[in-house]
Motif scaffolding. Sequence first.
Motif, short mmCIF file in Angstrom:
data_model
loop_
_atom_site.label_atom_id
_atom_site.label_comp_id
_atom_site.label_asym_id
_atom_site.label_seq_id
_atom_site.Cartn_x
_atom_site.Cartn_y
_atom_site.Cartn_z
N GLY A 18 -15.94 13.24 -4.80
CA GLY A 18 -16.39 12.12 -5.17
C GLY A 18 -15.44 11.32 -5.63
N ILE A 19 -14.47 11.10 -4.21
CA ILE A 19 -13.81 9.80 -4.15
C ILE A 19 -14.01 8.45 -4.10
CG2 ILE A 19 -11.17 9.65 -3.19
CD1 ILE A 19 -10.84 11.84 -3.18
N ALA A 20 -14.12 8.06 -4.35
CA ALA A 20 -15.06 6.41 -4.02
C ALA A 20 -13.84 5.96 -3.26
CB ALA A 20 -15.57 5.73 -5.04
N ARG A 21 -12.20 6.35 -3.71
CA ARG A 21 -11.52 5.42 -2.95
C ARG A 21 -10.46 5.62 -3.09
NH1 ARG A 21 -9.53 -0.47 -4.11
NH2 ARG A 21 -9.88 -1.78 -1.56
N THR A 22 -9.44 5.70 -2.09
CA THR A 22 -7.98 6.66 -2.18
C THR A 22 -6.86 5.55 -1.44
OG1 THR A 22 -6.97 8.54 -1.09
CG2 THR A 22 -8.75 7.77 0.04
N SER A 23 -6.01 5.85 -1.76
CA SER A 23 -5.34 5.17 -0.85
C SER A 23 -4.52 6.61 0.14
CB SER A 23 -3.37 5.28 -1.72
OG SER A 23 -3.37 4.69 -2.56
N TYR A 24 -3.90 6.41 1.40
CA TYR A 24 -3.78 7.17 2.24
C TYR A 24 -2.65 7.29 3.27
CZ TYR A 24 -5.70 9.62 6.62
OH TYR A 24 -5.52 10.13 7.87
N ASN A 53 -5.17 1.67 1.09
CA ASN A 53 -4.04 0.90 1.51
C ASN A 53 -4.05 2.21 2.20
OD1 ASN A 53 -2.24 2.64 -0.69
ND2 ASN A 53 -2.76 0.55 -1.92
N LEU A 54 -3.39 1.87 3.79
CA LEU A 54 -3.18 3.19 4.50
C LEU A 54 -1.27 3.08 4.93
CD1 LEU A 54 -4.11 4.57 6.90
CD2 LEU A 54 -4.03 3.20 8.63
N VAL A 55 -0.86 3.97 4.99
CA VAL A 55 0.47 4.34 4.97
C VAL A 55 0.81 4.88 6.42
CG1 VAL A 55 2.79 5.48 4.99
CG2 VAL A 55 2.28 4.43 2.56
N CYS A 56 0.61 4.51 7.83
CA CYS A 56 0.71 4.88 9.18
C CYS A 56 1.81 5.58 9.60
CB CYS A 56 -0.58 4.38 9.69
SG CYS A 56 -0.26 4.76 11.54
N CYS A 57 2.49 6.71 9.87
CA CYS A 57 3.59 6.84 9.83
C CYS A 57 3.71 7.68 11.58
CB CYS A 57 3.95 8.27 8.87
SG CYS A 57 4.11 7.59 6.94
N ASP A 58 4.52 7.28 12.07
CA ASP A 58 5.56 7.51 13.46
C ASP A 58 3.83 8.25 14.31
OD1 ASP A 58 8.21 8.76 12.68
OD2 ASP A 58 7.41 9.04 10.78
N ALA A 59 3.59 7.15 15.08
CA ALA A 59 1.59 7.52 15.52
C ALA A 59 1.78 6.31 16.77
CB ALA A 59 0.70 7.03 14.27
N ARG A 60 0.94 6.20 17.20
CA ARG A 60 0.48 5.96 18.30
C ARG A 60 -1.00 5.28 17.55
NH1 ARG A 60 3.55 4.82 22.75
NH2 ARG A 60 1.37 4.10 23.40
N ALA A 61 -1.19 3.91 18.63
CA ALA A 61 -2.69 3.60 18.58
C ALA A 61 -4.06 3.44 20.03
CB ALA A 61 -2.43 2.07 17.59
N ASP A 62 -2.69 4.49 20.81
CA ASP A 62 -3.56 3.92 22.25
C ASP A 62 -3.27 5.35 23.20
OD1 ASP A 62 -0.83 2.99 22.85
OD2 ASP A 62 -2.01 1.56 24.45
N SER A 63 -3.37 5.65 23.85
CA SER A 63 -3.01 7.04 25.24
C SER A 63 -3.17 6.43 26.55
CB SER A 63 -3.53 8.28 24.67
OG SER A 63 -3.39 8.73 23.19
#
Length: 270
Positions: free
Chosen positions: A91-97, A120-130
């Motif tokens: 039942g989570i309408a909205r979350t930080s991530y 809001n989003l915290v994206c750690c040690d990630a790429r966005a393409d391969s």
Amino acid sequence: MRVLPDAEMVRRDGFALAAYVLGPADAPWLTLSNSLGASARMWQPQLPWLARHFRILAYDTRGHGASDAPEGPYAFDDLVGDVVALLDHFGIARTSYIGLSLGGMTGLGLALDHPDRVANLVCCDARADSPGAVAQMWDDRIATVERGGMAAIVDSTFDRWFVPSSLNDAELMAGMRSMFLATSPAGYKRCAAALKRLAYLEELGRMRVPTLYVGGARDASAAPAVMGEMAERTPGGRYVEIPDAAHLSNVDNPEAFNRAVAAFLGVPPE
């Protein structure tokens, strides 16, 4: 030290995802998503602190930890759909991530396709393409796991995941190794197949969720230049580099990691 509660097994399309809920019931929600080859246990350096300020939903990505590994291959639409199913279940309408590596990439997809669900989003040690060389690297790792299971890649993975000071911490490495070796080889390979087809880079310009990118200064898998470009392509995006940290920056340097995340989320770092 055990900081996660017992898992609740959440059914989805014929398989189950392991979810862990902790923190004050009246606090805002925060979702945590793990790296490839890890589980929710990787967030132990952050959980006691974050659970003072948030109602936390941590989960094991499909094929990891206590979650099932349904038939594959997987796509990021599947991984994003898993998060949406968990949000709906609780039942989570909205979350930080907050997500790291595979979890961070899943967060990009969630924020792009379901911006109303992400505060809001915290994206750690990630790429966005391969690009080609990265996709080939995943083919090589998949082949190695097919031949020798998770044990065949644990040492080479840890050399990328951690700086020497972490590698020399016997107690820390024992826990990390146990977590990694518990990963389903099938789940690892099927998630790696999703990583081969990662294609969010050209979409970052339409991001409407406040986004912080966090990366280890010594991360060769998601290099600072790669994450810096992702931040530049993201409207309002920012990048914070964590010193003395490689791919699992939250484990290598939790103090600096926590400070960066705390400033963005608007909570005390301790």
